[in-house]
Write a protein that holds these residues in place. Structure first.
Motif, short mmCIF file in Angstrom:
data_model
loop_
_atom_site.label_atom_id
_atom_site.label_comp_id
_atom_site.label_asym_id
_atom_site.label_seq_id
_atom_site.Cartn_x
_atom_site.Cartn_y
_atom_site.Cartn_z
N ARG B 3 0.77 -1.13 0.14
CA ARG B 3 0.02 -0.10 -0.06
C ARG B 3 0.89 1.23 -0.04
O ARG B 3 1.86 1.45 0.94
N SER B 6 -3.36 6.56 -0.19
CA SER B 6 -4.75 6.67 -0.70
C SER B 6 -4.58 8.02 -1.68
O SER B 6 -3.52 8.70 -1.64
N ALA B 90 -7.10 0.83 -6.45
CA ALA B 90 -8.43 0.04 -5.81
C ALA B 90 -9.01 0.54 -4.81
O ALA B 90 -8.21 0.99 -3.88
N ASP B 91 -10.15 1.12 -4.74
CA ASP B 91 -11.25 1.39 -3.65
C ASP B 91 -10.47 2.62 -3.13
O ASP B 91 -10.08 3.00 -2.00
N GLY B 92 -9.77 3.46 -4.02
CA GLY B 92 -9.35 4.88 -3.46
C GLY B 92 -7.91 4.51 -2.85
O GLY B 92 -7.41 5.62 -2.28
N VAL B 93 -7.17 3.68 -2.93
CA VAL B 93 -6.05 3.23 -2.43
C VAL B 93 -4.91 2.79 -3.57
O VAL B 93 -5.33 2.14 -4.42
#
Lengths: 378, 105
Positions: B3, B6, B90-93
């Motif tokens: 990760r 964001s 994905a999903d704002g990340v």
């Protein structure tokens, strides 16, 4: 234009050759130089420290050099520029339609030092190799003359290698002409903070020793013990070979704001060129790496066009690595200095220089990101 | 996949450095995300501190420019490319696949 001769094969000469090809010159390209193209800045830093080798500092790989499709005359000096062409040290003359003067600068030496062993200058790879070898012999007292960037970098490298180091500077505040008195003083503090003795405001009067240097005599009568001396006292443009060429020379080859001489078939770039700077309104010799990299694009356009159609109007930029810190400067220093970020005590800050409401310069230690952003605002 | 941050934490024209044995940085330029080795291939400097314009990042020290898409330098003093890595949002990340090293150019 069928033949272009590039005299000088360091950064400015190599960049000129690359620009000639990139801008469509498909004629004969002759590269004349005493040395192959290598990067000079690491010589006083990572090269002395043994972090990079001579191979690492080559400016271009063999593929890149081959791509230039040039005729190389390396290991030979240009001795004369005349009506018939460039005459080389081996007696041959190369006639060309266009000439790029990129012969750079030569380290200034101290007259009295020429006869003494143990006194070095640092400009070329050969100089750096000799200095590195001398340092490896374990001198007990290193004296660096000059606290400019080269002097400070050499002092830093010598200290990191574990030597006892003194720096002698004729001016009361190191680097003041470049960075202004306030920031010059901040840089001067780096020496003491790293256990290097800075003796400022005293010129060197001479040396002691016969055959080999044993010390440096100061103008105030003091004598500083030294078994290795490095003179970092600046450089002068390599223009002797242009005597009789008809080109105007005065502390560099005089060129217009497009790096073109009075003869539109002759351009000069890099340390050897003294150009009319449109941003400052005066003639300057931009003796640093960035200008040597950027001027050729402009100069070559003008050479190929046959007249000055474009101008070199970029702010000067240079950097220095000292004592593990990264110094960066762009633009022009004024008396009006403000700290934009950080603080000078911690030696991590960005300072801006102003003239009225105008930002004229930026200086930073260990702050590349804000420095880059402010530099863009110049 | 690791990760990075964001999407909201990485505005246009910015970069974020991910610490690791080999630091990798994610760049956001002209609506796209790119991941590159953070250290300039010329000399020790962080590309995340550099100037991002179009599909290039300019090293903050010596102004070598690298193509964000390929990692290839387009001017001196850099001679070697830096590695690029796949980026997934994905999903704002924003995620970077540092396992897949793409040696380009």
């Amino acid at each position: 234009m069928r033949t272009v001769a590039v005299v000088g094969t360091s950064l400015a000469g190599l960049r000129a050759a690359q620009e000639l090809r990139a801008q469509g010159f498909d004629g004969r390209l002759v590269m004349i130089g005493a040395e192959p193209p290598y990067d000079r800045p690491p010589l006083s830093k990572d090269f002395l420290l043994g972090k990079v080798s001579a191979d690492d500092i080559a400016l271009a790989g063999q593929d890149d050099l081959d791509a230039l499709a040039a005729e190389w005359r390396l290991g030979v000096r240009a001795e004369k520029l005349g009506r018939e062409g460039v005459t080389l040290g081996d007696g041959t003359t190369i006639a060309a339609d266009g000439y790029v003067i990129a012969t750079g600068a030569v380290a200034r030496t101290l007259d009295a030092a020429r006869s003494l062993a143990g006194v070095h200058t640092l400009r070329t790879l050969e100089d750096a190799l000799a200095l590195k070898q001398a340092l490896a012999a374990g001198p007990s007292a290193v004296v660096v003359i000059g606290a400019g960037f080269i002097g400070a970098e050499v002092a830093s490298a010598c200290r990191l290698l574990g030597h006892e180091v003194s720096v002698i500077e004729a001016m009361p505040v190191p680097l003041a002409p470049v960075l202004g008195a306030r920031m010059g003083a901040v840089c001067g503090e780096l020496h003491a903070e790293n256990d290097v003795r800075l003796i400022a405001g005293v010129p060197v009067a001479g040396f002691t020793g016969t055959g080999r240097v044993t010390g440096v005599r100061l103008a105030d009568g003091r004598e500083i013990r030294a078994d290795l001396v490095v003179a970092g006292v600046g450089a002068r443009p390599a223009t002797e070979w242009l005597t009789g060429s008809g080109l105007a020379v005065d502390d560099g080859v005089l060129v217009d704001s497009g790096c073109v001489t009075a003869n539109p078939r002759v351009i000069a770039v890099g340390d050897v060129a003294r150009y009319r700077c449109p941003l400052r309104g005066v003639r300057v010799r931009a003796e640093h790496w960035t200008a040597a990299g950027e001027q050729p694009g402009v100069a070559v356009s003008n050479l190929l066009a046959g007249s000055t159609v474009t101008h070199f109007a970029r702010h000067g930029y240079f950097w220095s690595d000292q004592y593990g810190r990264r110094l960066q400067f762009a633009g022009v220093a004024t008396e009006d200095v403000r700290i934009a970020e950080g603080d000078t005590a911690s030696k991590r800050f960005v300072a801006t220089y102003h003239r009225g409401d105008v930002l004229t310069g930026v200086f930073a230690i260990d702050s590349p990101r804000p420095f880059t952003r402010l530099r863009r605002a110049l | 996949m690791i990760r990075a941050c964001s999407v909201s934490e990485l505005p246009e024209g910015e970069a974020v450095r991910l610490a690791g044995p080999v630091p990798v940085s994610v760049f956001h330029s002209e609506g796209a995300y790119y991941a590159l080795d953070d250290t300039c291939s010329h000399q020790d400097a962080s590309l995340a501190d550099g100037w991002i314009e179009g599909c290039y990042v300019e090293c903050p020290l010596h102004a070598a420019r690298f193509d964000l898409r390929t990692g290839a330098p387009d001017c001196l003093p850099a001679k070697n490319a830096v590695r690029t890595y796949p980026v997934v949002v994905a999903d704002g990340v924003i995620y970077v696949d540092t396992e897949v090293r793409q040696d380009v150019a």
